[in-house]
Design an enzyme around this catalytic site. Structure first.
Site, PDB file in Angstrom:
ATOM      1  N   GLU A  52      10.093  11.906  -5.106  1.00  0.00           N
ATOM      2  CA  GLU A  52       9.701  11.785  -3.766  1.00  0.00           C
ATOM      3  C   GLU A  52      10.879  10.897  -2.965  1.00  0.00           C
ATOM      4  O   GLU A  52      11.004  11.172  -2.062  1.00  0.00           O
ATOM      5  CB  GLU A  52       8.316  11.037  -3.872  1.00  0.00           C
ATOM      6  CG  GLU A  52       7.200  11.741  -4.378  1.00  0.00           C
ATOM      7  CD  GLU A  52       6.986  11.454  -5.810  1.00  0.00           C
ATOM      8  OE1 GLU A  52       5.894  11.650  -6.294  1.00  0.00           O
ATOM      9  OE2 GLU A  52       8.202  10.884  -6.634  1.00  0.00           O
ATOM     10  N   HIS A 112     -17.056  -5.454   9.495  1.00  0.00           N
ATOM     11  CA  HIS A 112     -17.690  -4.203  10.317  1.00  0.00           C
ATOM     12  C   HIS A 112     -17.553  -2.973   9.696  1.00  0.00           C
ATOM     13  O   HIS A 112     -17.691  -1.971  10.595  1.00  0.00           O
ATOM     14  CB  HIS A 112     -16.988  -4.171  11.911  1.00  0.00           C
ATOM     15  CG  HIS A 112     -17.421  -5.553  12.514  1.00  0.00           C
ATOM     16  ND1 HIS A 112     -18.543  -5.678  13.432  1.00  0.00           N
ATOM     17  CD2 HIS A 112     -16.755  -6.965  12.399  1.00  0.00           C
ATOM     18  CE1 HIS A 112     -18.477  -6.962  14.014  1.00  0.00           C
ATOM     19  NE2 HIS A 112     -17.617  -7.810  13.343  1.00  0.00           N
TER      20      HIS A 112
END
Length: 522
Positions: free
Chosen positions: A214, A382
């Site tokens: 990679e 949240h």
């Protein structure tokens, strides 16, 4: 050095009996009501970190048994062997000495430090490389023509420096931007390159072997872009963090900084892999980062079990994983600069201790690494905190808070800290509601780690704390925490599948892979 696997100790049975005979039913609310000193008993200071462990499902008797377990497993001797430079990475026959990277020079280390008496040559090499790397970092800092630094790596060559550069942004040099490219998905590199000019960009190619597929794919594309955009001085605009100097030279890179085979990837931030951080915060800042980690090393090396914070945290992880059966731990840093801290810890713990066999290759009859996940507060409140408070699974939470802010905005820091404290409190105390929908069962455990400020020193200490904590649980489980064979199989298969995507040859593939290959080629 003799290691005894945890399930083969007498203490393991004693812990099982203690858990069955009441420890499993500990109620934190009752524990605090019956012991006004619980906070003091289950909290402590360590170098640059304060830890409140009092809201964990643990009593003094169980913790004492866990400490006995560590003694019977030989964790202290295992730790001492690591600090003595012994080859405790048994499957690769390597020493594990990332801690040496943050050790002071021999002249400053102290004559009574037995840990370095047999490895003075390695320490001398470490400081020679460190000095050269920091000198180069200062050169880049002084070069006003360089405005962008792009780190190309993956795994430990990306997660560590990216996390730390973001965390210490308040200390970063003005006028330079830092970018991190790890994914072989070209969209990531392409998005970064669109922001750059070749004449003002420095690329750092981070790969120990200079063969990581990679990383090298991204490096070759970056070099091609550089040439296509009119770049003419590869040697000035590319540097390599590698031991393969010849391969880097063939690539066109003359500036290289190496490291050693006793440095695992996920422990390499302290080495030349930390060059992006050194450029960002400067040589003195980087030395402070190393010093903070060394302070925690010495605490881990010398503190008694009962007041050794990495030991206590690692044993708590064993208690939760193997006795309570908790399968994950949530990381909640209440500081936005620590946004990549959970991802960094994922690799550190799950790549180290995500093993199903012990160090001798024998299958384990018990669970090992938890799954780590998280998000900075207050964002997580949240999102996934709903499950933490009212879900069917109990997930221990590890809060990290910073006392002093480095901004001057009124009210924000008090509100942020209030939220962190309140979430830990709410997890523990809960709320009774007859209607059910607003019922919070409470008695859900958490650890609270507190830094006075987020600085190079405190960040270094916090990361070293987590490294040693992972060592402790892995040592108790009898596994080798320093290899990572599990990342290899997918890499090998990817080479075969890549060729098949080009040729269309599906012979010998399973039905699913063959079907997907056909769709991708259609």
């Amino acid at each position: 050095m003799t290691r005894t696997r945890c399930d083969r100790t007498t203490t393991w049975g004693a812990l099982q009996a203690a858990f069955a005979n009441g420890a499993s039913a500990l109620d934190l609310r009752q524990a605090f009501a019956s012991d006004p000193q619980r906070f003091a008993r289950f909290s402590q200071s360590a170098p640059h970190v304060f830890a409140d462990l009092s809201k964990n499902l643990l009593d003094a008797d169980s913790e004492a048994l866990l400490q006995n377990l560590a003694r019977e497993c030989g964790v202290e001797a295992h730790r001492d062997a690591m600090f003595a430079g012994e080859a405790i990475n048994s499957t690769e026959n390597r020493a594990v000495m990332h801690w040496l990277l943050r050790n002071p020079p021999l002249a400053l280390a102290g004559a009574d430090n037995d840990a370095i008496k047999n490895i003075t040559t390695e320490l001398t090499q470490v400081h020679a490389t460190l000095d050269a790397m920091l000198a180069y970092a200062q050169t880049v800092r002084d070069d006003t023509a360089i405005t962008d630094v792009v780190n190309i790596g993956i795994g430990g060559s990306d997660l560590g420096p990216q996390m730390a550069v973001l965390a210490l942004d308040a200390f970063s040099i003005p006028g330079k931007r830092f970018h991190f490219v790890s994914n072989v998905d070209g969209h990531e590199l392409d998005a970064v390159l669109k922001k750059l000019k070749p004449e003002s960009t420095l690329f750092l190619i981070a790969s120990k072997t200079f063969t990581t597929i990679e990383t090298m794919t991204n490096a070759r594309s970056a070099k091609a872009w550089f040439a296509a955009q009119g770049g003419t001085d590869t040697a000035r605009h590319f540097a390599a963090l590698t031991t393969n100097v010849e391969a880097a030279k063939a690539f066109g890179i003359s500036t290289t900084f190496g490291f050693w085979d006793w440095v695992g990837g996920r422990y390499s931030l302290w080495s030349a892999i930390g060059l992006p951080l050194a450029i960002a915060i400067g040589p003195q800042g980087f030395r402070e980062f190393l010093a903070g980690a060394h302070d925690m090393d010495e605490h881990f090396r010398t503190a008694p079990l009962a007041s050794n914070l990495p030991m206590r945290l690692g044993l708590l992880d064993v208690w939760y994983r193997n006795f309570h059966g908790f399968t994950s731990r949530s990381i909640a840093p209440y500081h936005s600069a620590l946004k990549r801290y959970p991802a960094y810890l994922q690799q550190l713990e799950m790549e180290s201790n995500g093993k199903q066999v012990d160090a001798s290759g024998e299958a384990l009859p018990f669970a090992t690494s938890s799954a780590l996940w998280g998000e900075p507060g207050t964002n997580g409140q949240h999102a996934y905190f709903q499950m933490l408070h009212q879900g069917t699974d109990v997930v221990p939470v590890e809060f990290v808070a910073v006392k002093k802010a480095r901004h001057a905005l009124d009210g924000h820091q008090t509100l942020l800290l209030a939220n962190g404290l309140a979430q830990a409190q709410a997890l523990m105390v809960g709320k009774q509601d007859a209607g059910g929908h607003k019922n919070f069962p409470g008695n859900r455990p958490s650890t609270f780690l507190l830094l006075d400020e987020l600085t190079p020193t405190t960040l270094g200490s916090l990361i070293a704390l987590q490294e040693h904590r992972v060592f402790v649980s892995g040592s108790v489980w009898g596994i080798n925490s320093f290899d990572q064979w599990g990342v290899e199989l997918g890499k090998v298969l990817a080479k075969d599948v890549e060729a098949r995507l080009l040729s269309g040859d599906a012979a010998g593939l399973d039905g699913s892979t063959a079907g997907l290959l056909a769709l991708l080629r259609s």
